[in-house]
Design a protein around this motif. Structure first.
Motif, PDB file in Angstrom:
ATOM      1  N   VAL A 261     -19.783 -34.213 -24.117  1.00  0.00           N
ATOM      2  CA  VAL A 261     -20.002 -32.764 -24.007  1.00  0.00           C
ATOM      3  C   VAL A 261     -19.407 -32.240 -22.712  1.00  0.00           C
ATOM      4  O   VAL A 261     -18.758 -31.187 -22.683  1.00  0.00           O
ATOM      5  CB  VAL A 261     -21.520 -32.452 -24.076  1.00  0.00           C
ATOM      6  N   LEU A 262     -19.601 -32.972 -21.619  1.00  0.00           N
ATOM      7  CA  LEU A 262     -19.083 -32.537 -20.327  1.00  0.00           C
ATOM      8  C   LEU A 262     -17.558 -32.432 -20.342  1.00  0.00           C
ATOM      9  O   LEU A 262     -16.991 -31.493 -19.768  1.00  0.00           O
ATOM     10  CB  LEU A 262     -19.538 -33.503 -19.237  1.00  0.00           C
ATOM     11  N   LYS A 263     -16.889 -33.362 -21.001  1.00  0.00           N
ATOM     12  CA  LYS A 263     -15.429 -33.299 -21.090  1.00  0.00           C
ATOM     13  C   LYS A 263     -14.977 -32.000 -21.754  1.00  0.00           C
ATOM     14  O   LYS A 263     -14.035 -31.337 -21.300  1.00  0.00           O
ATOM     15  CB  LYS A 263     -14.889 -34.494 -21.880  1.00  0.00           C
ATOM     16  N   VAL A 264     -15.646 -31.644 -22.848  1.00  0.00           N
ATOM     17  CA  VAL A 264     -15.275 -30.404 -23.549  1.00  0.00           C
ATOM     18  C   VAL A 264     -15.525 -29.200 -22.649  1.00  0.00           C
ATOM     19  O   VAL A 264     -14.707 -28.283 -22.563  1.00  0.00           O
ATOM     20  CB  VAL A 264     -16.046 -30.267 -24.874  1.00  0.00           C
ATOM     21  N   GLN A 265     -16.658 -29.203 -21.957  1.00  0.00           N
ATOM     22  CA  GLN A 265     -16.980 -28.107 -21.045  1.00  0.00           C
ATOM     23  C   GLN A 265     -15.928 -27.984 -19.946  1.00  0.00           C
ATOM     24  O   GLN A 265     -15.443 -26.899 -19.636  1.00  0.00           O
ATOM     25  CB  GLN A 265     -18.363 -28.343 -20.433  1.00  0.00           C
ATOM     26  N   GLU A 266     -15.558 -29.112 -19.350  1.00  0.00           N
ATOM     27  CA  GLU A 266     -14.610 -29.084 -18.239  1.00  0.00           C
ATOM     28  C   GLU A 266     -13.254 -28.554 -18.655  1.00  0.00           C
ATOM     29  O   GLU A 266     -12.584 -27.869 -17.868  1.00  0.00           O
ATOM     30  CB  GLU A 266     -14.452 -30.496 -17.663  1.00  0.00           C
ATOM     31  N   HIS A 267     -12.846 -28.839 -19.875  1.00  0.00           N
ATOM     32  CA  HIS A 267     -11.517 -28.450 -20.318  1.00  0.00           C
ATOM     33  C   HIS A 267     -11.509 -27.171 -21.159  1.00  0.00           C
ATOM     34  O   HIS A 267     -10.495 -26.832 -21.764  1.00  0.00           O
ATOM     35  CB  HIS A 267     -10.861 -29.597 -21.090  1.00  0.00           C
ATOM     36  N   SER A 268     -12.641 -26.481 -21.190  1.00  0.00           N
ATOM     37  CA  SER A 268     -12.669 -25.183 -21.886  1.00  0.00           C
ATOM     38  C   SER A 268     -13.071 -24.105 -20.885  1.00  0.00           C
ATOM     39  O   SER A 268     -12.233 -23.558 -20.169  1.00  0.00           O
ATOM     40  CB  SER A 268     -13.603 -25.227 -23.096  1.00  0.00           C
ATOM     41  N   VAL A 269     -14.352 -23.823 -20.758  1.00  0.00           N
ATOM     42  CA  VAL A 269     -14.788 -22.751 -19.853  1.00  0.00           C
ATOM     43  C   VAL A 269     -14.997 -23.210 -18.417  1.00  0.00           C
ATOM     44  O   VAL A 269     -15.101 -22.380 -17.516  1.00  0.00           O
ATOM     45  CB  VAL A 269     -16.086 -22.100 -20.361  1.00  0.00           C
ATOM     46  N   GLY A 270     -15.089 -24.515 -18.201  1.00  0.00           N
ATOM     47  CA  GLY A 270     -15.314 -25.017 -16.860  1.00  0.00           C
ATOM     48  C   GLY A 270     -16.780 -25.086 -16.501  1.00  0.00           C
ATOM     49  O   GLY A 270     -17.349 -26.160 -16.344  1.00  0.00           O
ATOM     50  N   GLU A 271     -17.423 -23.920 -16.375  1.00  0.00           N
ATOM     51  CA  GLU A 271     -18.841 -23.859 -16.057  1.00  0.00           C
ATOM     52  C   GLU A 271     -19.360 -22.458 -16.320  1.00  0.00           C
ATOM     53  O   GLU A 271     -18.580 -21.526 -16.526  1.00  0.00           O
ATOM     54  CB  GLU A 271     -19.120 -24.254 -14.602  1.00  0.00           C
ATOM     55  N   ALA A 272     -20.676 -22.322 -16.313  1.00  0.00           N
ATOM     56  CA  ALA A 272     -21.291 -21.001 -16.413  1.00  0.00           C
ATOM     57  C   ALA A 272     -21.184 -20.296 -15.064  1.00  0.00           C
ATOM     58  O   ALA A 272     -21.001 -20.930 -14.023  1.00  0.00           O
ATOM     59  CB  ALA A 272     -22.756 -21.144 -16.823  1.00  0.00           C
ATOM     60  N   GLY A 273     -21.314 -18.956 -15.076  1.00  0.00           N
ATOM     61  CA  GLY A 273     -21.199 -18.177 -13.857  1.00  0.00           C
ATOM     62  C   GLY A 273     -22.222 -18.586 -12.815  1.00  0.00           C
ATOM     63  O   GLY A 273     -23.397 -18.794 -13.129  1.00  0.00           O
ATOM     64  N   SER A 274     -21.780 -18.692 -11.576  1.00  0.00           N
ATOM     65  CA  SER A 274     -22.643 -19.176 -10.503  1.00  0.00           C
ATOM     66  C   SER A 274     -23.866 -18.291 -10.288  1.00  0.00           C
ATOM     67  O   SER A 274     -25.014 -18.772 -10.326  1.00  0.00           O
ATOM     68  CB  SER A 274     -21.840 -19.291  -9.208  1.00  0.00           C
ATOM     69  N   PHE A 275     -23.662 -17.001 -10.068  1.00  0.00           N
ATOM     70  CA  PHE A 275     -24.799 -16.117  -9.804  1.00  0.00           C
ATOM     71  C   PHE A 275     -25.672 -15.932 -11.041  1.00  0.00           C
ATOM     72  O   PHE A 275     -26.872 -15.696 -10.939  1.00  0.00           O
ATOM     73  CB  PHE A 275     -24.323 -14.759  -9.277  1.00  0.00           C
ATOM     74  N   ILE A 276     -25.076 -16.081 -12.232  1.00  0.00           N
ATOM     75  CA  ILE A 276     -25.848 -16.018 -13.469  1.00  0.00           C
ATOM     76  C   ILE A 276     -26.803 -17.206 -13.556  1.00  0.00           C
ATOM     77  O   ILE A 276     -27.957 -17.075 -13.978  1.00  0.00           O
ATOM     78  CB  ILE A 276     -24.895 -15.959 -14.684  1.00  0.00           C
TER      79      ILE A 276
END
Length: 393
Positions: A261-276
């Motif tokens: 799951v982390l691989k897909v996250q890293e290569h798509s959106v990266g991460e959720a918004g920090s302040f969010i």
């Protein structure tokens, strides 16, 4: 340029709920008075302490990248929630990923476990995006139609009937959109034993976990020993905390699956918004009374709507056990299908609803009404809809 469009998109449909939301906005912009009971956006304001936390993060300049896994304190808060709600222990360092929306959490989960040609069992009626996401992953959605006559109960027998050697996963949703059902212990036991016997991954969408009524209690398949190490649990903040526009969710599961799951996250959106994410920490660790207030309001809405709809000749309507949807059966009213009924209601009642056919096999003959709007809007919309349907010959 048509030959440049990916062929896989030929079998992908637009989201029916988003298309209807666009239709409602378009009608309003043209001057038409319409009441939108199609969307799943709570009318409540996001709790003040959540807004304050995000605003504070912005004020201090907390606006840059975070780890793709998410903020450590938010992952810790999610782990605490899972332990308290489901008695499931997940390591916040390796077994939780924060995502930009629960919707994306479902998507990255499917992308992480599916190969082209795999099949995924989806009990239906179900949320409109599950099947389309499976197709985007190159796999095949296989509907497991549930029956309104027995209350949309899921059984091992129904799952076995759709199993093939290509079956890789099951997608579950409880409390369930659109029917409002809460899966019972025997149903979850069937899922746990079935998935273990056939070595399947379970993707459990639990976004409505807080919105249950009448003593019903949400349970996760990850609570069952057979499922703990094969379940990816998805949830988020949109429905419980009225944070739909914030786009914040999470997925948890065993470390091996979460690495994918982390691989897909890293290569798509990266991460959720920090302040969010800072707002998410405040939501989970702060005052929970706004959630209780919202659920109390939804309880009132479903009681009122259920009473009103059952007075319409020809309509059958179960009382929802959870979510903020109600799913009346309109098959005896003479419409050719649920889409025709939904279109007619826009023109005759000025009310936008979702046709049951959008939710797959088992949904036809129904319409879904969202009760997430204000009390005045819900009562006006259900009253107008009931009046025009009652006047049918």
């Amino acid at each position: 340029m048509e030959h440049r469009i990916a062929r896989k998109l030929a079998c992908i449909e637009r989201s029916a709920t988003m298309a209807l939301a666009d239709r409602a906005r378009s009608l309003k912009e043209s001057g038409r008075k319409v009441i939108n009971l199609a969307g799943g956006d709570p009318h409540f304001a996001t709790p003040g302490h959540v807004v304050d936390a995000a605003r504070g993060a912005l004020d201090e300049g907390f606006t840059h990248y975070t780890s793709s896994r998410g903020l450590p304190d938010l992952r810790a808060a999610v782990a605490d929630r899972l332990r308290c709600r489901s008695d499931v222990t997940r390591d916040p360092e390796h077994e939780i990923v924060i995502t930009p929306s629960a919707k994306h959490a479902v998507f990255v989960s499917l992308m992480a476990v599916l190969d082209p040609g795999d099949e995924v069992l989806i009990p239906t009626p179900s949320w409109v995006s599950y099947g389309q996401m499976v197709r985007l992953a190159g796999a095949k959605p296989v509907s497991v139609p549930l029956c309104a006559d027995d209350g949309f109960v899921l059984s091992r027998e129904l799952l076995e009937a759709r199993l093939t050697r290509k079956t890789k996963a099951i997608v579950l949703n409880s409390p369930t959109n659109p029917t409002g059902r809460v899966l019972r212990a025997p149903e979850l036991r069937d899922v746990a034993e079935f998935s273990a016997d056939h070595d399947l991954v379970v993707i459990s969408d639990e976004i409505y976990e807080d919105i249950v009524f009448d003593g019903n209690r949400h349970h996760s398949p990850s609570e069952y020993p057979e499922c703990t190490e094969r379940t990816l649990t998805v949830s988020g903040f949109s429905k419980s905390y009225a944070m739909t526009g914030w786009r914040l969710g999470y997925v948890s599961g065993p470390q091996k699956l979460m690495q994918a799951v982390l691989k897909v996250q890293e290569h798509s959106v990266g991460e959720a918004g920090s302040f969010i994410q800072r707002g998410g920490v405040a939501a989970l660790t702060g005052d929970q009374s706004p959630v209780l207030h919202m659920v109390e309001q939804y309880h009132h809405h479903r009681e009122w709507a259920h009473t009103a709809l059952r007075q319409v000749p020809g309509i059958e309507c179960a009382l929802p056990e959870g979510t903020f949807y109600i799913f009346p059966d309109i098959s005896r009213l003479g419409f050719s299908d649920s889409y025709a009924c939904a279109q007619w209601l826009i023109e005759e009642a000025g009310v936008v609803v979702t046709p049951g056919s959008a939710f797959g096999p088992g949904g036809e003959g129904h319409i879904r009404l969202s009760l997430a709007a204000s009390t005045a809007t819900v009562e006006a919309g259900v009253s107008q809809l009931s009046d025009v349907l009652s006047a049918l010959d």
